[in-house]
Scaffold this motif. Structure first.
Motif, PDB file in Angstrom:
ATOM      1  N   LEU A   5      49.589  37.090  42.360  1.00  6.75           N
ATOM      2  CA  LEU A   5      48.596  38.083  41.966  1.00  6.75           C
ATOM      3  C   LEU A   5      49.334  39.348  41.552  1.00  6.75           C
ATOM      4  N   HIS A   6      49.142  39.738  40.295  1.00  8.15           N
ATOM      5  CA  HIS A   6      49.748  40.963  39.771  1.00  8.15           C
ATOM      6  C   HIS A   6      48.637  41.985  39.583  1.00  8.15           C
ATOM      7  N   TYR A   7      48.804  43.126  40.181  1.00  2.24           N
ATOM      8  CA  TYR A   7      47.734  44.115  40.230  1.00  2.24           C
ATOM      9  C   TYR A   7      48.106  45.363  39.426  1.00  2.24           C
ATOM     10  N   PRO A   8      47.080  46.110  38.981  1.00  2.10           N
ATOM     11  CA  PRO A   8      47.354  47.410  38.355  1.00  2.10           C
ATOM     12  C   PRO A   8      47.919  48.367  39.407  1.00  2.10           C
ATOM     13  N   LYS A   9      48.316  49.538  38.976  1.00  6.98           N
ATOM     14  CA  LYS A   9      48.865  50.519  39.915  1.00  6.98           C
ATOM     15  C   LYS A   9      47.833  50.803  41.001  1.00  6.98           C
ATOM     16  N   PRO A  10      48.222  50.622  42.274  1.00  9.14           N
ATOM     17  CA  PRO A  10      47.245  50.803  43.363  1.00  9.14           C
ATOM     18  C   PRO A  10      46.970  52.269  43.655  1.00  9.14           C
ATOM     19  N   LYS A  11      45.829  52.506  44.294  1.00 13.84           N
ATOM     20  CA  LYS A  11      45.500  53.835  44.792  1.00 13.84           C
ATOM     21  C   LYS A  11      45.863  53.896  46.267  1.00 13.84           C
ATOM     22  N   ASP A  12      46.316  55.042  46.713  1.00 15.54           N
ATOM     23  CA  ASP A  12      46.710  55.183  48.109  1.00 15.54           C
ATOM     24  C   ASP A  12      45.563  54.793  49.030  1.00 15.54           C
ATOM     25  N   GLY A  13      45.838  53.860  49.922  1.00 13.95           N
ATOM     26  CA  GLY A  13      44.864  53.504  50.939  1.00 13.95           C
ATOM     27  C   GLY A  13      43.705  52.663  50.465  1.00 13.95           C
ATOM     28  N   VAL A  14      43.784  52.100  49.251  1.00  9.41           N
ATOM     29  CA  VAL A  14      42.690  51.278  48.726  1.00  9.41           C
ATOM     30  C   VAL A  14      43.260  49.933  48.276  1.00  9.41           C
ATOM     31  N   ALA A  15      42.718  48.857  48.817  1.00  9.67           N
ATOM     32  CA  ALA A  15      43.205  47.520  48.475  1.00  9.67           C
ATOM     33  C   ALA A  15      42.599  47.035  47.167  1.00  9.67           C
ATOM     34  N   TRP A  16      43.334  46.177  46.484  1.00 10.16           N
ATOM     35  CA  TRP A  16      42.772  45.438  45.363  1.00 10.16           C
ATOM     36  C   TRP A  16      42.130  44.182  45.924  1.00 10.16           C
ATOM     37  N   SER A  17      40.858  43.978  45.595  1.00  6.88           N
ATOM     38  CA  SER A  17      40.067  42.901  46.180  1.00  6.88           C
ATOM     39  C   SER A  17      39.608  41.940  45.087  1.00  6.88           C
ATOM     40  N   LEU A  18      39.729  40.640  45.357  1.00  7.19           N
ATOM     41  CA  LEU A  18      39.293  39.613  44.407  1.00  7.19           C
ATOM     42  C   LEU A  18      37.828  39.289  44.655  1.00  7.19           C
ATOM     43  N   ASP A  19      37.045  39.263  43.585  1.00  3.17           N
ATOM     44  CA  ASP A  19      35.636  38.900  43.725  1.00  3.17           C
ATOM     45  C   ASP A  19      35.542  37.487  44.299  1.00  3.17           C
ATOM     46  N   PRO A  20      34.719  37.274  45.334  1.00  5.04           N
ATOM     47  CA  PRO A  20      34.657  35.948  45.970  1.00  5.04           C
ATOM     48  C   PRO A  20      34.242  34.832  45.025  1.00  5.04           C
ATOM     49  N   GLY A  21      33.548  35.180  43.941  1.00  4.42           N
ATOM     50  CA  GLY A  21      33.158  34.164  42.975  1.00  4.42           C
ATOM     51  C   GLY A  21      34.303  33.699  42.100  1.00  4.42           C
ATOM     52  N   ALA A  22      35.465  34.343  42.249  1.00  3.44           N
ATOM     53  CA  ALA A  22      36.625  33.995  41.424  1.00  3.44           C
ATOM     54  C   ALA A  22      37.810  33.589  42.289  1.00  3.44           C
ATOM     55  N   THR A  23      37.531  33.014  43.456  1.00  2.00           N
ATOM     56  CA  THR A  23      38.601  32.669  44.392  1.00  2.00           C
ATOM     57  C   THR A  23      39.270  31.362  43.994  1.00  2.00           C
ATOM     58  N   THR A  24      40.048  31.440  42.938  1.00  2.00           N
ATOM     59  CA  THR A  24      40.872  30.324  42.476  1.00  2.00           C
ATOM     60  C   THR A  24      42.191  30.903  41.991  1.00  2.00           C
ATOM     61  N   VAL A  25      43.191  30.041  41.814  1.00  2.00           N
ATOM     62  CA  VAL A  25      44.481  30.538  41.342  1.00  2.00           C
ATOM     63  C   VAL A  25      44.386  31.044  39.909  1.00  2.00           C
TER      64      VAL A  25
END
Length: 491
Positions: free
Chosen positions: A347-367
């Motif tokens: 999982l490659h994410y955009p630049k994160p914000k301090d103290g905020v996680a990047w979360s995957l929508d449960p409807g897209a829980t696949t590789v």
């Protein structure tokens, strides 16, 4: 119980009188006394010994623990204690002549002290009769006349300064079981010492010994039985949430990532993970590896949390720093998991914000689902001291404009043009840092709750227009303050 030759059984041990126990307890041999209980082999069991107390042997107290596995008290009058080299030479002994009894199921400690100076954890002092135990190897024996009631051979691999050597607490104390060196270990040191800085369990049942590490991480213990680990297949594990840059809670919360098990049942033993897929491609051994003796079994629907700090929800404590921006050595920051050198998911994410996680929508829980940035959103549920995410729990649905509706976070509903003539107030957004600072710095495990970081400065009268539901967001759309400040606005 090991059987030695008859000559060994009849070993005569010359000892000097003990100043602590008096001449009545010193003896010129350990097999010449009359053993009151007429013990047979195995009726007493050596379960623990301290050959290397803290400091010099002259300063510390060496001791031996003996257990009565029977259902009746056992008289120790006439019982001999012997300490020798591993081959039985250089033996020194002590014959118990006092009226001493060990209770059924009880443990008794015998120490190199006088009765007048013995501490509480020593039941009986044999003075200097046994000399100093070897810190490398030796043989401890309990005898009743010519009968070897029990004996234990030890070596340097299970001797540690200031820590006793214990028979595995998962093994019923037995004079045959304690012949197996693999059933012995050094006492745990993560609890309270029994005396100043010395660890062990004198006069008490022993703790369980940790399982010996399998020869390879492809094997694991299942209920104490060694078996081959069952590895995950492609598509069965999905990276679902990543906290790449913890906020003000970094000292107690730290960075973390989370996996969802989407199918099958398997073990996580040997799972590889890391934060630099570029380096892994050229050097697979650069990844960290999940290694533990016990089988780490998971099944469909499980959530697995990898975190820098140990919380109640944590499954794996990691020593991994996640990147929050590209670099020459790591041009595409993210998290990956692999097995046998083959990547299972990344999982490659955009630049994160301090103290905020990047979360995957449960409807897209696949590789494939977590490859699409459109399926990722900034988390909006607060946990611990004010960071946002749902570590160790299922992810909520991604919202474009989340707002807090009386404790429930939902999508903000835009006002219908002309539904109300009252001017809408502008929400006052409290910075996320202020929200976290106000909550203190507790180090308690994360508890998930809903954030109310943004609130309306003033609320308009409730509209009676049927075209506007009463549950509509009564502040400006949350996007006006989120994610620029902190989630979410108040509905």
């Amino acid at each position: 119980m090991n059987r030695r030759t008859l000559a060994r059984l009849a070993l005569v041990v010359a000892v000097a009188p003990s100043a602590g126990c008096g001449d009545s307890n010193a003896t010129s041999d350990t097999d010449g006394g009359s053993c009151v209980a007429a013990l047979r082999g195995g009726e007493l069991v050596i379960t623990e010994y301290m050959p290397d107390p803290k400091g010099s042997d002259a300063d510390g107290i060496e001791w031996i623990e003996v257990h009565n596995p029977g259902t009746a008290p056992v008289s120790l009058t006439g019982v001999g204690l012997v300490s020798s080299k591993a081959d039985g030479t250089d033996a020194k002994g002590h014959l118990i002549q006092d009226s001493v009894e060990i209770a059924p199921g009880g443990y008794m400690t015998f120490g190199a002290v006088t009765d007048e100076t013995r501490p509480e954890y020593i039941d009986y002092g044999y003075g200097t009769d046994l000399g100093s135990m070897s810190n490398t190897s030796g043989l401890l024996t309990v005898r009743c006349g010519d009968v070897v009631v029990d004996e234990v051979l030890y070596d340097a691999t299970r001797i540690k300064d200031g820590v006793s050597t214990t028979l595995d607490g998962q093994v019923a104390p037995d004079a045959t079981a304690n012949d197996d060196l693999t059933k012995w270990c050094t006492a745990p040191t993560d609890g309270e010492p029994y005396f100043t800085t010395e660890f062990g369990s004198p006069r008490q049942p022993n703790a369980a010994c940790p399982l010996a590490a399998p020869e390879s991480c492809g094997q694991c213990y299942d209920g104490g039985v060694l078996r081959d680990a069952v590895g995950p297949q492609a598509g069965q594990l999905v990276i679902s949430e990543v906290m790449a840059n913890a906020g003000l809670t970094s000292e107690t919360v730290g960075e973390w990532f989370e996996l969802q098990v989407t199918g099958g049942a398997f073990d996580l033993n040997c799972l590889q993970y890391g934060s630099n897929t570029t380096k892994f491609a050229s050097d697979p051994e650069s990844a960290q590896v999940l290694q533990q003796p016990e089988c780490f079994e998971v099944g469909a629907g499980d959530t697995v949390l990898f975190s820098q700090k140990q919380w109640e929800e944590t499954d794996v404590v990691i020593k991994l720093t996640l990147s929050d921006s590209p670099s020459d050595s790591n041009p595409s920051p993210g998290v990956f998991i692999a097995y046998g050198g083959e990547i299972l998911d990344e999982l490659h994410y955009p630049k994160p914000k301090d103290g905020v996680a990047w979360s995957l929508d449960p409807g897209a829980t696949t590789v494939a689902g977590n490859d699409d940035p459109a399926n990722l959103c900034l988390a909006y549920n607060a946990f611990a001291e004010g960071d946002f995410g749902t570590p160790g729990a299922p992810n909520p649905v991604c919202l474009k404009s989340p707002c807090d509706d009386g404790g429930t976070v939902r999508e903000a509903v835009a006002p219908v043009p002309g539904a109300s003539s009252s001017p809408r107030s502008t929400p006052t957004c409290r910075p996320a840092s202020a929200s976290r600072a106000a909550s203190g710095s507790s180090s308690s495990p994360p508890s998930r709750s809903t954030s109310t970081a943004c609130s309306s400065a003033s609320r308009p009268p409730t509209s009676t227009s049927p075209s506007r539901a009463s549950s509509a967001c009564r502040s400006a759309p949350a996007s006006s303050c989120w994610p620029a400040a902190a989630p979410p606005a108040t509905c």
